[in-house]
Enzyme design. Structure first.
Site, PDB file in Angstrom:
ATOM      1  N   ASN A  89       0.890  -1.167   0.001  1.00 52.60           N
ATOM      2  CA  ASN A  89      -0.147  -0.022   0.000  1.00 52.60           C
ATOM      3  C   ASN A  89       0.757   1.215   0.080  1.00 52.60           C
ATOM      4  O   ASN A  89       0.258   2.385  -0.095  1.00 52.60           O
ATOM      5  CB  ASN A  89      -0.869   0.097   1.130  1.00 52.60           C
ATOM      6  CG  ASN A  89      -1.920  -1.288   1.125  1.00 52.60           C
ATOM      7  OD1 ASN A  89      -2.664  -1.442   0.190  1.00 52.60           O
ATOM      8  ND2 ASN A  89      -1.906  -1.868   2.284  1.00 52.60           N
ATOM      9  N   ASN A 132      10.703  -0.012   4.579  1.00 53.46           N
ATOM     10  CA  ASN A 132       9.398   0.383   4.955  1.00 53.46           C
ATOM     11  C   ASN A 132       8.544  -0.648   4.744  1.00 53.46           C
ATOM     12  O   ASN A 132       7.918  -0.934   3.888  1.00 53.46           O
ATOM     13  CB  ASN A 132       8.654   1.812   4.640  1.00 53.46           C
ATOM     14  CG  ASN A 132       7.380   1.967   5.345  1.00 53.46           C
ATOM     15  OD1 ASN A 132       6.892   1.287   6.113  1.00 53.46           O
ATOM     16  ND2 ASN A 132       6.792   3.254   5.070  1.00 53.46           N
ATOM     17  N   GLU A 176      14.993   1.402   9.213  1.00 51.51           N
ATOM     18  CA  GLU A 176      13.550   1.366   8.926  1.00 51.51           C
ATOM     19  C   GLU A 176      13.171   2.617   8.955  1.00 51.51           C
ATOM     20  O   GLU A 176      13.376   3.698   9.750  1.00 51.51           O
ATOM     21  CB  GLU A 176      12.972   0.408  10.140  1.00 51.51           C
ATOM     22  CG  GLU A 176      11.544   0.422  10.369  1.00 51.51           C
ATOM     23  CD  GLU A 176      11.125  -0.103  11.613  1.00 51.51           C
ATOM     24  OE1 GLU A 176      12.039  -0.194  12.623  1.00 51.51           O
ATOM     25  OE2 GLU A 176      10.022  -0.896  11.815  1.00 51.51           O
ATOM     26  N   HIS A 205       9.391   4.625   8.569  1.00 47.13           N
ATOM     27  CA  HIS A 205       7.799   4.791   8.929  1.00 47.13           C
ATOM     28  C   HIS A 205       7.348   6.284   8.555  1.00 47.13           C
ATOM     29  O   HIS A 205       7.905   7.184   9.162  1.00 47.13           O
ATOM     30  CB  HIS A 205       7.334   4.275  10.091  1.00 47.13           C
ATOM     31  CG  HIS A 205       7.485   2.916  10.149  1.00 47.13           C
ATOM     32  ND1 HIS A 205       6.885   2.054   9.418  1.00 47.13           N
ATOM     33  CD2 HIS A 205       8.273   2.186  11.054  1.00 47.13           C
ATOM     34  CE1 HIS A 205       7.149   0.748   9.773  1.00 47.13           C
ATOM     35  NE2 HIS A 205       8.328   0.919  10.897  1.00 47.13           N
TER      36      HIS A 205
HETATM   37  C1  DQA Z   1       3.420   2.457   8.035  1.00 48.86           C
HETATM   38  C2  DQA Z   1       2.964   2.257   9.063  1.00 48.86           C
HETATM   39  C3  DQA Z   1       2.231   0.792   9.190  1.00 48.86           C
HETATM   40  O1  DQA Z   1       1.769   0.726  10.347  1.00 48.86           O
HETATM   41  C4  DQA Z   1       1.154   0.712   8.127  1.00 48.86           C
HETATM   42  O2  DQA Z   1       0.626  -0.466   8.193  1.00 48.86           O
HETATM   43  C5  DQA Z   1       1.688   1.188   6.954  1.00 48.86           C
HETATM   44  C6  DQA Z   1       2.549   2.365   6.589  1.00 48.86           C
HETATM   45  C7  DQA Z   1       4.204   4.050   7.747  1.00 48.86           C
HETATM   46  O3  DQA Z   1       4.769   4.181   6.798  1.00 48.86           O
HETATM   47  O4  DQA Z   1       3.743   4.833   8.468  1.00 48.86           O
HETATM   48  O5  DQA Z   1       1.298   0.901   5.714  1.00 48.86           O
HETATM   49  O6  DQA Z   1       4.814   1.492   7.515  1.00 48.86           O
END
Ligand code: DQA
Length: 144
Positions: free
Chosen positions: A10, A73, A97, A99
Site C-alpha cells: 500500500n 518500510n 527502518e 515509517h
Molecule cells: C507505515 C505504518 C504501518 O503501520 C502501516 O501498516 C503502513 C505504513 C508507515 O509508513 O507509517 O502501511 O509503515
C-alpha cells in the site's frame, strides 16, 4: 556504495490512502525524492515496492553481495513478518527502518516491529523525508 530502498504493501497508494495520516505526497513524489537524494549524495540507489511478503523476502535475499545498505518500510508487514526479519538477518546488510507516520502514537498493534529488531535505526513520523534521512544516515556511516 549502493543502497536498496524497499517498500511494502500500500505504499504505492501514497497520496490516495488516508492523507490525514500519510500526507498528500504521492508515491511518485517519493520516487522523485529518492532519485534526487541519489543525485545529491552521488550514491547508486535502486527502489522496489511490493504488496507481497515473499517478493520482499526474495528482494532482500537477492541484495546479498550487491547492496551495502537497505532502507525499508515494510508497511503492514512491519507488525507481522518474522520472514522479513529473518531475511534481513540472513544477508546482514546494514538497514534503516522508515515509517511515514508516527507509529508510536497509533494503534497498539503498530507498536511492535519485527524488522525493527534487526534495523540499526528507525525513522518515524517524518513523512516521506524519512527516506532521505535514512539514505543520508547510511551514506555518512558506510559510504566511501
Ligand atoms: C507505515 C505504518 C504501518 O503501520 C502501516 O501498516 C503502513 C505504513 C508507515 O509508513 O507509517 O502501511 O509503515
Amino acid at each position: 556504495m549502493k543502497i536498496l530502498v524497499l517498500n511494502g504493501p500500500n505504499i504505492n497508494m501514497l497520496g490516495i490512502r488516508e492523507p490525514g495520516i500519510y500526507g498528500k505526497q504521492t508515491f511518485s513524489d517519493l520516487l522523485d525524492l529518492i532519485n534526487q537524494t541519489a543525485k545529491e549524495t552521488g550514491i547508486a540507489i535502486d527502489q522496489y515496492q511490493s504488496n507481497h511478503e515473499g517478493a520482499l523476502v526474495d528482494k532482500i535475499q537477492a541484495a546479498y553481495g550487491d547492496y551495502d545498505g537497505i532502507v525499508i518500510n515494510p508497511a503492514a508487514y512491519t507488525h507481522t513478518s518474522v520472514a522479513i526479519l529473518d531475511a534481513l538477518k540472513s544477508v546482514s546488510i546494514p538497514a534503516v527502518e522508515v515509517h511515514i507516520s508516527d507509529v508510536d502514537s497509533r494503534e497498539a498493534f503498530r507498536q511492535i516491529s519485527y524488522a525493527g529488531m534487526y534495523c540499526e535505526k528507525t525513522i518515524k513520523g517524518q513523512g516521506i523525508d524519512g527516506y532521505r534521512q535514512a539514505i543520508i544516515y547510511l551514506t555518512e556511516k558506510y559510504g566511501s
